[in-house]
Design a protein around this motif. Structure first.
Motif, PDB file in Angstrom:
ATOM      1  N   ASP A   4      -9.237  10.077   9.390  1.00  0.00           N
ATOM      2  CA  ASP A   4      -8.873  10.543   8.049  1.00  0.00           C
ATOM      3  C   ASP A   4      -8.629  12.053   8.050  1.00  0.00           C
ATOM      4  O   ASP A   4      -7.668  12.539   7.449  1.00  0.00           O
ATOM      5  CB  ASP A   4      -9.991  10.182   7.067  1.00  0.00           C
ATOM      6  CG  ASP A   4      -9.621  10.568   5.647  1.00  0.00           C
ATOM      7  OD1 ASP A   4      -8.675   9.956   5.091  1.00  0.00           O
ATOM      8  OD2 ASP A   4     -10.263  11.482   5.094  1.00  0.00           O
ATOM      9  N   CYS A   7      -5.250  12.765   9.770  1.00  0.00           N
ATOM     10  CA  CYS A   7      -4.087  12.447   8.931  1.00  0.00           C
ATOM     11  C   CYS A   7      -3.902  13.472   7.818  1.00  0.00           C
ATOM     12  O   CYS A   7      -2.770  13.787   7.437  1.00  0.00           O
ATOM     13  CB  CYS A   7      -4.242  11.047   8.326  1.00  0.00           C
ATOM     14  SG  CYS A   7      -4.193   9.727   9.556  1.00  0.00           S
ATOM     15  N   ALA A  19       3.602   8.932   6.473  1.00  0.00           N
ATOM     16  CA  ALA A  19       4.249   7.941   5.603  1.00  0.00           C
ATOM     17  C   ALA A  19       3.290   6.808   5.266  1.00  0.00           C
ATOM     18  O   ALA A  19       2.370   6.491   6.031  1.00  0.00           O
ATOM     19  CB  ALA A  19       5.480   7.375   6.307  1.00  0.00           C
ATOM     20  N   THR A  20       3.510   6.227   4.121  1.00  0.00           N
ATOM     21  CA  THR A  20       2.727   5.051   3.723  1.00  0.00           C
ATOM     22  C   THR A  20       3.275   3.819   4.438  1.00  0.00           C
ATOM     23  O   THR A  20       4.348   3.847   5.063  1.00  0.00           O
ATOM     24  CB  THR A  20       2.817   4.843   2.211  1.00  0.00           C
ATOM     25  OG1 THR A  20       4.190   4.585   1.853  1.00  0.00           O
ATOM     26  CG2 THR A  20       2.323   6.081   1.464  1.00  0.00           C
ATOM     27  N   TRP A  21       2.534   2.719   4.360  1.00  0.00           N
ATOM     28  CA  TRP A  21       2.966   1.486   5.010  1.00  0.00           C
ATOM     29  C   TRP A  21       4.307   1.005   4.458  1.00  0.00           C
ATOM     30  O   TRP A  21       5.161   0.544   5.207  1.00  0.00           O
ATOM     31  CB  TRP A  21       1.895   0.427   4.827  1.00  0.00           C
ATOM     32  CG  TRP A  21       2.219  -0.878   5.520  1.00  0.00           C
ATOM     33  CD1 TRP A  21       2.613  -2.043   4.958  1.00  0.00           C
ATOM     34  CD2 TRP A  21       2.185  -1.114   6.935  1.00  0.00           C
ATOM     35  NE1 TRP A  21       2.834  -3.003   5.900  1.00  0.00           N
ATOM     36  CE2 TRP A  21       2.575  -2.451   7.144  1.00  0.00           C
ATOM     37  CE3 TRP A  21       1.874  -0.325   8.043  1.00  0.00           C
ATOM     38  CZ2 TRP A  21       2.647  -3.034   8.403  1.00  0.00           C
ATOM     39  CZ3 TRP A  21       1.937  -0.907   9.301  1.00  0.00           C
ATOM     40  CH2 TRP A  21       2.333  -2.234   9.476  1.00  0.00           C
ATOM     41  N   GLU A  22       4.501   1.123   3.156  1.00  0.00           N
ATOM     42  CA  GLU A  22       5.760   0.693   2.546  1.00  0.00           C
ATOM     43  C   GLU A  22       6.925   1.558   3.030  1.00  0.00           C
ATOM     44  O   GLU A  22       8.027   1.057   3.287  1.00  0.00           O
ATOM     45  CB  GLU A  22       5.650   0.763   1.019  1.00  0.00           C
ATOM     46  CG  GLU A  22       4.732  -0.283   0.390  1.00  0.00           C
ATOM     47  CD  GLU A  22       3.266   0.051   0.592  1.00  0.00           C
ATOM     48  OE1 GLU A  22       2.976   1.214   0.982  1.00  0.00           O
ATOM     49  OE2 GLU A  22       2.420  -0.835   0.381  1.00  0.00           O
ATOM     50  N   GLU A  23       6.698   2.862   3.163  1.00  0.00           N
ATOM     51  CA  GLU A  23       7.745   3.758   3.656  1.00  0.00           C
ATOM     52  C   GLU A  23       8.102   3.451   5.116  1.00  0.00           C
ATOM     53  O   GLU A  23       9.278   3.500   5.510  1.00  0.00           O
ATOM     54  CB  GLU A  23       7.292   5.208   3.527  1.00  0.00           C
ATOM     55  CG  GLU A  23       7.181   5.695   2.089  1.00  0.00           C
ATOM     56  CD  GLU A  23       6.590   7.085   2.004  1.00  0.00           C
ATOM     57  OE1 GLU A  23       6.818   7.761   0.984  1.00  0.00           O
ATOM     58  OE2 GLU A  23       5.897   7.498   2.962  1.00  0.00           O
TER      59      GLU A  23
END
Length: 301
Positions: A4, A7, A19-23
């Motif tokens: 954490d 990141c 980036a997020t998982w969706e991105e």
């Protein structure tokens, strides 16, 4: 906690946070869509490559690797292949004086058929990880202090199975060269001249050479199933006197030119190995001078 903290401190290109998982899924989808875009030359690529393949087989071995690699990607043709094909045609257009040259001494007793077999282990840029076999066979003649070479046959072929080591790839290339070129040429020359012409296989991999001389390898006993290559058959032909095998320095390996791409700095030396030279004949020079200075467009066939 450590991940954490890492990141939170990370900043990518232009200070972009992770980036997020969706991105990430969206980026993958965009990348896949780009790969699926059909190249502008996809409809004409096969026709252009077959013309280039004919030239490569008849008198332009220097383009064999480029043609073979592009031909593998006909069904998945994209923008990258468009650029590679345009580069190939531009190279042919800009080298009209580059010809295959050879010399033969009149004394038949000095003739020797010399076959150079090589392999590019796990060919660069090939997603299938299959190696490329390269072969260049010449007729050497003349006294030892002034040997002459004449090209007889050559090929650049993708191997049928993935090699797990360099000796394995080299043995597959040697088998293809021996039974596809060297022995057939030996039969033709022996029948035409009425006497035996010595045949030599040049090998730059010491391990592969020792395996052929020995006739067996416990580590490569699966070779007859994966590559359809018989080490025992090659060794039997060697000890029967059909051909001899000699070690070749990697810098003198003619077959290396037909296995992989080269940098601009190494390309002139690679061309010299396969007897490709710029012709000084009047007809070739005048024909090149009469050509238009502009290069063909990317859509030209």
């Amino acid at each position: 906690a450590r991940c954490d903290a890492l990141c939170r401190r990370y900043r990518g290109p232009a200070g972009r946070p992770p980036a997020t998982w969706e991105e990430m899924l969206k980026d993958v989808e965009v990348a896949e869509q780009k790969l699926q875009v059909r190249g502008a030359l996809a409809d004409h690529a096969a026709a252009v490559l077959m013309k280039a393949l004919w030239a490569a087989r008849v008198g332009r071995p220097d383009v064999s690797v480029a043609v073979v690699r592009l031909a593998r990607r006909i069904t998945t043709w994209g923008a990258k292949e468009d650029k590679d094909l345009h580069r190939l045609v531009s190279y042919l257009w800009s080298t009209p004086t580059l010809t295959l040259e050879g010399e033969v001494h009149s004394d038949v007793t000095t003739w020797t058929i010399r076959c150079f077999a090589d392999a590019d282990y796990v060919s660069q840029g090939d997603t299938s990880c299959k190696s490329t076999s390269g072969m260049f066979t010449v007729l050497e003649s003349g006294p030892p202090e002034c040997r002459r070479s004449f090209p007889l046959s050559w090929h650049a072929k993708k191997q049928s199975s993935v090699a797990r080591s360099t000796p394995e790839a080299e043995l597959a290339a040697a088998s293809s060269a021996i039974y596809g070129s060297l022995i057939p040429l030996s039969i033709v020359f022996d029948e035409a001249l009425g006497q035996h012409v010595p045949c030599i296989v040049e090998e730059d991999n010491s391990a592969a050479q020792q395996i052929i001389e020995k006739g067996f390898s416990a580590a490569l006993r699966y070779l007859s199933r994966t590559h359809r290559v018989s080490i025992a058959a090659m060794s039997e032909s060697l000890h029967a006197g059909i051909f001899d095998i000699a070690h070749c320095d990697s810098a003198d390996m003619r077959g290396d030119t037909l296995t992989k791409p080269f940098t601009a700095a190494k390309w002139p030396a690679a061309l010299e190995l396969i007897l490709m030279r710029h012709s000084r004949s009047t007809s070739t020079t005048s024909a090149a001078a009469s050509r238009p200075t502009s290069t063909p467009s990317s859509g030209s066939q």
